[in-house]
Design a protein around this motif. Structure first.
Motif, short mmCIF file in Angstrom:
data_model
loop_
_atom_site.label_atom_id
_atom_site.label_comp_id
_atom_site.label_asym_id
_atom_site.label_seq_id
_atom_site.Cartn_x
_atom_site.Cartn_y
_atom_site.Cartn_z
N UNK A 26 14.71 -42.50 0.55
CA UNK A 26 14.03 -41.71 1.59
C UNK A 26 12.54 -41.60 1.30
N UNK A 27 12.17 -41.52 0.02
CA UNK A 27 10.75 -41.50 -0.34
C UNK A 27 10.11 -42.83 0.00
N UNK A 28 10.74 -43.92 -0.37
CA UNK A 28 10.19 -45.24 -0.08
C UNK A 28 10.01 -45.44 1.42
N UNK A 58 3.95 -34.74 1.53
CA UNK A 58 4.79 -34.14 2.57
C UNK A 58 6.27 -34.33 2.25
N UNK A 59 6.61 -35.53 1.78
CA UNK A 59 8.01 -35.78 1.43
C UNK A 59 8.44 -34.87 0.28
N UNK A 60 7.59 -34.73 -0.72
CA UNK A 60 7.93 -33.90 -1.88
C UNK A 60 8.13 -32.44 -1.49
N UNK A 61 7.27 -31.93 -0.61
CA UNK A 61 7.39 -30.54 -0.19
C UNK A 61 8.63 -30.32 0.67
N UNK A 62 9.02 -31.34 1.42
CA UNK A 62 10.22 -31.24 2.24
C UNK A 62 11.47 -31.41 1.42
N UNK A 110 14.96 -33.11 -4.45
CA UNK A 110 14.97 -34.55 -4.64
C UNK A 110 13.83 -35.01 -5.54
N UNK A 111 12.66 -34.42 -5.36
CA UNK A 111 11.52 -34.75 -6.21
C UNK A 111 11.85 -34.44 -7.66
N UNK A 152 16.10 -50.98 -5.93
CA UNK A 152 15.36 -51.45 -4.75
C UNK A 152 14.30 -50.44 -4.34
N UNK A 153 14.68 -49.16 -4.27
CA UNK A 153 13.73 -48.13 -3.86
C UNK A 153 12.63 -47.97 -4.89
N UNK A 154 12.98 -48.02 -6.18
CA UNK A 154 11.98 -47.91 -7.23
C UNK A 154 10.98 -49.06 -7.13
N UNK A 155 11.48 -50.24 -6.84
CA UNK A 155 10.60 -51.40 -6.68
C UNK A 155 9.66 -51.20 -5.50
#
Length: 239
Positions: free
Chosen positions: A75-77, A105-109, A113-114, A135-138
């Motif tokens: 979701x972050x990626x 914004x993603x981290x605050x939402x 998860x962060x 995959x997401x880390x990449x």
């Protein structure tokens, strides 16, 4: 035939809904009790399920944690890539600002998860070979390097005397970024890490509540830090 198909579809939908609830409860437990609060028995208790029933969804606690990390990281990626791709390729300042703001914004939402991805590790957790979310880390790693690549035409003059060599970096990192950006020198990878440290540092302080008594407007502080960072790269920030 139609009845069998509808029954199967209903079962699949209920399973997907229960799986999503398990993941949500796991993150809530982590938020209230820390990473070691994620246990299948605790989740089952919160959901009113038996321990045996929840094992039908995740065989082990590590399977659940791996699924959570992969879901959160993906979701972050998705968020940062969407922001990046919505800005003009010829405007490095706008692209860096868009990526950085999307990250915050993603981290605050998604503060739980962060913390799962970037905070304290879940005690005893053993990720599968290759990592929990390769995959997401990449995608996130190459996205951070893309920030440096966008700035490099201007920033290169400021790094002419850099003494960085490829041997200064972890081989795993280089395996991710060098194929994606074969033209970048080692100094540009160092720049990517510098950019990341600025963005991640302030967001981490905000997520963990360490700015609450120091800054009344963390968003303004983040915006100013981002502006000064972009200026330090020889680029004019966008207002």
């Amino acid at each position: 035939m139609g009845s069998v198909g509808s029954t199967k579809g209903r079962r699949e939908r209920l399973r997907a809904e229960t799986t999503a609830e398990i993941k949500r409860v796991a993150l809530e437990l982590m938020a209230s009790g820390g990473p070691d609060a994620i246990t299948l028995r605790a989740i089952a208790r919160e959901m009113g399920m038996t321990a045996n029933a929840i094992y039908g969804y995740f065989a082990t606690r590590d399977d659940l944690v791996t699924t959570l990390i992969n879901s959160v990281y993906t979701s972050l990626a998705d968020a940062v890539e969407t922001a990046w791709e919505a800005t003009p390729a010829h405007d490095p300042a706008a692209r860096i600002q868009a990526w950085a703001r999307a990250f915050r914004d993603w981290a605050l939402t998604n503060p739980e998860g962060f913390r799962l991805v970037y905070g304290d590790p879940v005690p005893g957790y053993r990720p599968p070979e290759g990592g929990a979310a390769p995959d997401a880390a990449h995608r996130v790693c190459t996205g951070i390097t893309a920030l440096a690549a966008a700035a490099w035409p201007k920033a290169e003059l400021r790094y002419m005397d850099s003494g960085f060599e490829w041997s200064d970096f972890d081989p795993g990192l280089l395996d991710k970024v060098r194929p994606a950006f074969p033209e970048l020198p080692p100094a540009a990878v160092a720049l990517a890490l510098r950019i990341w440290s600025h963005l991640h540092g302030l967001v981490s302080l905000e997520i963990y509540g360490h700015l609450q008594t120091q800054a009344l407007n963390p968003e303004k502080l983040f915006r100013e830090e981002l502006t000064q960072l972009i200026r330090s790269l020889g680029i004019t920030p966008r207002t």
